[in-house]
Design a protein around this motif. Structure first.
Motif, PDB file in Angstrom:
ATOM      1  N   VAL A 297       0.861  -1.181   0.000  1.00 20.26           N
ATOM      2  CA  VAL A 297       0.000   0.000   0.000  1.00 20.26           C
ATOM      3  C   VAL A 297       0.896   1.229   0.000  1.00 20.26           C
ATOM      4  O   VAL A 297       1.840   1.318   0.784  1.00 20.26           O
ATOM      5  N   LEU A 298       0.619   2.180  -0.864  1.00 19.91           N
ATOM      6  CA  LEU A 298       1.415   3.406  -0.934  1.00 19.91           C
ATOM      7  C   LEU A 298       0.491   4.604  -1.056  1.00 19.91           C
ATOM      8  O   LEU A 298      -0.230   4.750  -2.049  1.00 19.91           O
ATOM      9  N   GLY A 299       0.518   5.449  -0.045  1.00 16.67           N
ATOM     10  CA  GLY A 299      -0.245   6.684  -0.080  1.00 16.67           C
ATOM     11  C   GLY A 299       0.646   7.857  -0.432  1.00 16.67           C
ATOM     12  O   GLY A 299       1.852   7.838  -0.172  1.00 16.67           O
ATOM     13  N   ALA A 300       0.054   8.878  -1.021  1.00 15.64           N
ATOM     14  CA  ALA A 300       0.791  10.092  -1.361  1.00 15.64           C
ATOM     15  C   ALA A 300      -0.081  11.297  -1.061  1.00 15.64           C
ATOM     16  O   ALA A 300      -1.305  11.240  -1.198  1.00 15.64           O
ATOM     17  N   THR A 301       0.559  12.368  -0.655  1.00 13.94           N
ATOM     18  CA  THR A 301      -0.167  13.591  -0.317  1.00 13.94           C
ATOM     19  C   THR A 301      -0.399  14.434  -1.564  1.00 13.94           C
ATOM     20  O   THR A 301       0.506  14.595  -2.394  1.00 13.94           O
ATOM     21  N   ALA A 302      -1.606  14.967  -1.710  1.00 17.85           N
ATOM     22  CA  ALA A 302      -1.936  15.835  -2.840  1.00 17.85           C
ATOM     23  C   ALA A 302      -2.993  16.833  -2.386  1.00 17.85           C
ATOM     24  O   ALA A 302      -3.717  16.586  -1.423  1.00 17.85           O
ATOM     25  N   ARG A 303      -3.089  17.949  -3.117  1.00 14.56           N
ATOM     26  CA  ARG A 303      -4.099  18.940  -2.754  1.00 14.56           C
ATOM     27  C   ARG A 303      -4.818  19.521  -3.963  1.00 14.56           C
ATOM     28  O   ARG A 303      -5.709  20.355  -3.818  1.00 14.56           O
ATOM     29  N   GLU A 304      -4.431  19.103  -5.160  1.00 19.71           N
ATOM     30  CA  GLU A 304      -5.143  19.564  -6.354  1.00 19.71           C
ATOM     31  C   GLU A 304      -5.006  18.490  -7.445  1.00 19.71           C
ATOM     32  O   GLU A 304      -4.154  17.616  -7.347  1.00 19.71           O
ATOM     33  N   PRO A 305      -5.861  18.539  -8.463  1.00 24.74           N
ATOM     34  CA  PRO A 305      -5.920  17.446  -9.432  1.00 24.74           C
ATOM     35  C   PRO A 305      -4.609  17.139 -10.146  1.00 24.74           C
ATOM     36  O   PRO A 305      -4.308  15.965 -10.399  1.00 24.74           O
ATOM     37  N   GLY A 306      -3.813  18.148 -10.468  1.00 25.38           N
ATOM     38  CA  GLY A 306      -2.586  17.903 -11.219  1.00 25.38           C
ATOM     39  C   GLY A 306      -1.589  17.031 -10.466  1.00 25.38           C
ATOM     40  O   GLY A 306      -1.115  16.008 -10.978  1.00 25.38           O
ATOM     41  N   SER A 307      -1.279  17.425  -9.237  1.00 26.93           N
ATOM     42  CA  SER A 307      -0.334  16.636  -8.451  1.00 26.93           C
ATOM     43  C   SER A 307      -0.932  15.294  -8.055  1.00 26.93           C
ATOM     44  O   SER A 307      -0.218  14.288  -7.942  1.00 26.93           O
ATOM     45  N   ALA A 308      -2.238  15.253  -7.875  1.00 29.48           N
ATOM     46  CA  ALA A 308      -2.905  13.995  -7.535  1.00 29.48           C
ATOM     47  C   ALA A 308      -2.786  13.004  -8.687  1.00 29.48           C
ATOM     48  O   ALA A 308      -2.461  11.829  -8.490  1.00 29.48           O
ATOM     49  N   ARG A 309      -3.019  13.478  -9.887  1.00 25.93           N
ATOM     50  CA  ARG A 309      -2.930  12.591 -11.060  1.00 25.93           C
ATOM     51  C   ARG A 309      -1.499  12.087 -11.239  1.00 25.93           C
ATOM     52  O   ARG A 309      -1.279  10.902 -11.519  1.00 25.93           O
ATOM     53  N   ALA A 310      -0.525  12.962 -11.042  1.00 20.98           N
ATOM     54  CA  ALA A 310       0.876  12.557 -11.184  1.00 20.98           C
ATOM     55  C   ALA A 310       1.245  11.497 -10.148  1.00 20.98           C
ATOM     56  O   ALA A 310       1.980  10.544 -10.445  1.00 20.98           O
ATOM     57  N   ALA A 311       0.734  11.642  -8.935  1.00 18.29           N
ATOM     58  CA  ALA A 311       1.043  10.674  -7.884  1.00 18.29           C
ATOM     59  C   ALA A 311       0.459   9.303  -8.210  1.00 18.29           C
ATOM     60  O   ALA A 311       1.115   8.275  -8.004  1.00 18.29           O
ATOM     61  N   VAL A 312      -0.754   9.272  -8.719  1.00 13.26           N
ATOM     62  CA  VAL A 312      -1.382   8.002  -9.072  1.00 13.26           C
ATOM     63  C   VAL A 312      -0.637   7.348 -10.237  1.00 13.26           C
ATOM     64  O   VAL A 312      -0.375   6.137 -10.231  1.00 13.26           O
ATOM     65  N   GLU A 313      -0.272   8.137 -11.224  1.00 14.91           N
ATOM     66  CA  GLU A 313       0.465   7.591 -12.370  1.00 14.91           C
ATOM     67  C   GLU A 313       1.820   7.045 -11.948  1.00 14.91           C
ATOM     68  O   GLU A 313       2.346   6.108 -12.555  1.00 14.91           O
ATOM     69  N   ALA A 314       2.395   7.601 -10.862  1.00 19.90           N
ATOM     70  CA  ALA A 314       3.696   7.154 -10.377  1.00 19.90           C
ATOM     71  C   ALA A 314       3.597   5.937  -9.466  1.00 19.90           C
ATOM     72  O   ALA A 314       4.628   5.370  -9.083  1.00 19.90           O
ATOM     73  N   GLY A 315       2.362   5.540  -9.102  1.00 18.67           N
ATOM     74  CA  GLY A 315       2.218   4.316  -8.332  1.00 18.67           C
ATOM     75  C   GLY A 315       1.508   4.422  -7.005  1.00 18.67           C
ATOM     76  O   GLY A 315       1.493   3.457  -6.232  1.00 18.67           O
ATOM     77  N   ALA A 316       0.895   5.575  -6.699  1.00 18.87           N
ATOM     78  CA  ALA A 316       0.172   5.698  -5.430  1.00 18.87           C
ATOM     79  C   ALA A 316      -1.097   4.857  -5.443  1.00 18.87           C
ATOM     80  O   ALA A 316      -1.839   4.844  -6.422  1.00 18.87           O
ATOM     81  N   THR A 317      -1.339   4.175  -4.333  1.00 23.80           N
ATOM     82  CA  THR A 317      -2.547   3.372  -4.151  1.00 23.80           C
ATOM     83  C   THR A 317      -3.734   4.242  -3.770  1.00 23.80           C
ATOM     84  O   THR A 317      -4.868   3.995  -4.182  1.00 23.80           O
ATOM     85  N   TYR A 318      -3.475   5.226  -2.938  1.00 22.76           N
ATOM     86  CA  TYR A 318      -4.514   6.146  -2.489  1.00 22.76           C
ATOM     87  C   TYR A 318      -3.869   7.515  -2.292  1.00 22.76           C
ATOM     88  O   TYR A 318      -2.644   7.648  -2.294  1.00 22.76           O
ATOM     89  N   LEU A 319      -4.700   8.531  -2.104  1.00 21.69           N
ATOM     90  CA  LEU A 319      -4.207   9.892  -1.916  1.00 21.69           C
ATOM     91  C   LEU A 319      -4.687  10.448  -0.584  1.00 21.69           C
ATOM     92  O   LEU A 319      -5.859  10.314  -0.225  1.00 21.69           O
ATOM     93  N   GLY A 320      -3.772  11.059   0.158  1.00 25.77           N
ATOM     94  CA  GLY A 320      -4.135  11.840   1.327  1.00 25.77           C
ATOM     95  C   GLY A 320      -4.334  13.275   0.872  1.00 25.77           C
ATOM     96  O   GLY A 320      -3.387  13.923   0.419  1.00 25.77           O
ATOM     97  N   VAL A 321      -5.556  13.763   0.943  1.00 23.04           N
ATOM     98  CA  VAL A 321      -5.895  15.070   0.363  1.00 23.04           C
ATOM     99  C   VAL A 321      -6.161  16.083   1.473  1.00 23.04           C
ATOM    100  O   VAL A 321      -6.995  15.868   2.344  1.00 23.04           O
TER     101      VAL A 321
END
Length: 208
Positions: free
Chosen positions: A105-129
């Motif tokens: 499981v890999l979470g990544a922090t994001a706060r807007e769609p651009g960085s969120a999309r990049a995190a998912v494409e890089a392998g994030a399982t979920y996003l901490g928003v």
């Protein structure tokens, strides 16, 4: 890969707090419906972080819950955690995925769609928003994004969003309505007189 819990308890290791006791109380009430994220202060040694993670991995395993380690991915691996979570100043998501492997499981922090999309494409399982609301449990955070910020990310991506920052039981329904899969809390449990009861109140606003 373990199912993602909707309630994430982030440990509070500030002086006077007992993260193991709080986690134990939450796990007793919620079992696998809560995930424990081991987060320690910057000055905490790796050895102390490892010792805490090891104890919480065991507490989670006893009830079938997921334990993650924030920031220190080597500690996550050493303690046998299910994965980790990285923030903006930690390892890049793609590098974190290489460290943890494909099944974690890999979470990544994001706060807007651009960085969120990049995190998912890089392998994030979920996003901490977030942060969603003002909070005093972590210094140097950007301005709160509120439910509208959660809604913007949810509209752009179809991955679980865990809303974080100033979350209380009263605020959970509006975050879920905005598209949050779940919520992460620190003070709502670590500062509660009865963490078990506080856990139940938070869960009441979340889908099963």
């Amino acid at each position: 890969m373990p199912a993602l819990a909707r309630l994430h308890l982030i440990t509070d290791t500030r002086p006077g707090r007992d993260p193991v006791a709080v986690a134990r109380a939450a796990l007793a009430v919620a079992g696998p419906r809560v995930a424990v994220q081991v987060r320690v202060e910057d000055e905490t040694s790796d050895r102390d972080a490892y010792d805490l993670a090891l104890r919480l991995v065991d507490e989670c395993a006893a009830v079938g819950a997921c334990c993650l380690v924030n920031d220190r991915l080597h500690v996550a691996l050493a303690a046998g955690a299910a994965g980790g979570h990285v923030g903006a100043l930690d390892l890049p998501v793609a590098a974190a995925r290489r460290v943890l492997g494909p099944a974690a499981v890999l979470g990544a922090t994001a706060r807007e769609p651009g960085s969120a999309r990049a995190a998912v494409e890089a392998g994030a399982t979920y996003l901490g928003v977030g942060p969603c609301y003002p909070t005093s449990t972590k210094d140097g955070l950007p301005d709160p994004i509120g439910p509208p910020g959660v809604r913007a990310v949810a509209a752009a991506l179809d991955v679980p969003l865990i809303a974080i920052g100033g979350v209380t039981a009263a605020r959970v329904p509006e975050l879920v309505a905005a598209g949050a899969y779940g919520v992460a809390v620190v003070g709502a449990l670590s500062g509660a007189a009865d963490p078990g009861r506080a856990t139940s109140e938070l869960l009441r606003g979340l889908p099963r």
